[in-house]
Design an enzyme around this catalytic site. Structure first.
Site: not given
Ligand code: DX5
Ligand code: ZN
Length: 216
Positions: A8, A37, A66, A142-145, A175-177, A197
């Site tokens: 990501s 976003m 996405h 909404g957010f990475g990490g 997707d996510g974590g 990500g």
């Molecule tokens: C969150 C995004 C993800 C995000 C994943 O809303 O859709 O694609 O970037 O990041 P990680 O892998 O850090 O959770």
């Molecule tokens: Zn995503």
């Protein structure tokens, strides 16, 4: 089929994007995952067309966008012209999802349906046959990490069963974590594509982190 790793780019270094694009090009990653976003559908704003086009110019692998935006229908054509190959829209945002998926396909892209953690897999039973892939959110978008939501394994298993009962070849993206600890069980549960990500770009050796994720 082996698993596809989709780093990501939200977690990439935007001050030196070329370097991270090169890293993904040279790695075992299969796709570039681009998170769009709008600050309305999700409480964060990421990036738009200039960045997508800049990545498209240098990327040697398919772009997977996405859309976490309201009114995605308005922008489908522009994503196609920007060079996106895989485009997912959120179930929660599309009133006429069947029509949206048809439009995505008619623009030459593969169509995906993304679902938030609160959306049950069962709601997708009548749309599965029209989607090329389902993107299962394993955090609130909404957010990475953020931390991985454990109930995702069960949701993926349910979806995998629904897909095989209907005799389809729909792919499942998660997707996510996602990290090297949960990746094996995600694939075992039925995931085909792992978005990552923070576990890639936050690692001291991102290219190796991608290799490790794909080593299931
Ligand atoms: C969150 C995004 C993800 C995000 C994943 O809303 O859709 O694609 O970037 O990041 P990680 O892998 O850090 O959770
Ligand atoms: Zn995503």
């Amino acid at each position: 089929m082996s698993v596809i790793i989709a780093p990501s780019m939200l977690s990439a270094n935007f001050g030196n994007l070329d370097k991270d694009i090169e890293m993904v090009n040279n790695s075992q990653a299969g796709w570039f995952h681009l998170d769009i976003m709008d600050g309305v559908f999700v409480p964060n704003i990421s990036y738009g067309f200039p960045v997508v086009k800049a990545i498209a110019k240098k990327a040697k692998k398919p772009l997977d966008a996405h859309l976490m935006i309201v009114n995605p229908d308005k922008y489908l054509k522009e994503f196609a012209s920007a060079g996106v190959e895989y485009l997912s829209v959120h179930y929660e945002e599309c009133k006429h999802l069947h029509r949206t998926l048809q439009n995505i396909k008619s623009l030459g892209m593969k169509a995906g349906v993304a679902i938030n953690p609160h959306t049950p897999a069962e709601l997708l039973s009548d749309i599965l046959q029209y989607a090329n892939f389902i993107l299962v959110m394993s955090v609130n978008p909404g957010f990475g990490g953020q931390s991985f939501i454990e109930s995702t394994y069960g949701k993926i298993e349910k979806l995998r069963n629904m897909i095989s009962k209907q005799g389809l070849d729909t792919l499942i993206e998660v997707d996510g974590g996602v990290n090297k600890e949960n990746a094996p069980l995600l694939v075992k549960s039925g995931a085909n594509i792992l978005v990552a990500g923070n576990s890639v770009f936050g690692s001291p050796n991102p290219e190796f982190a991608i290799t490790e994720l794909g080593r299931i």
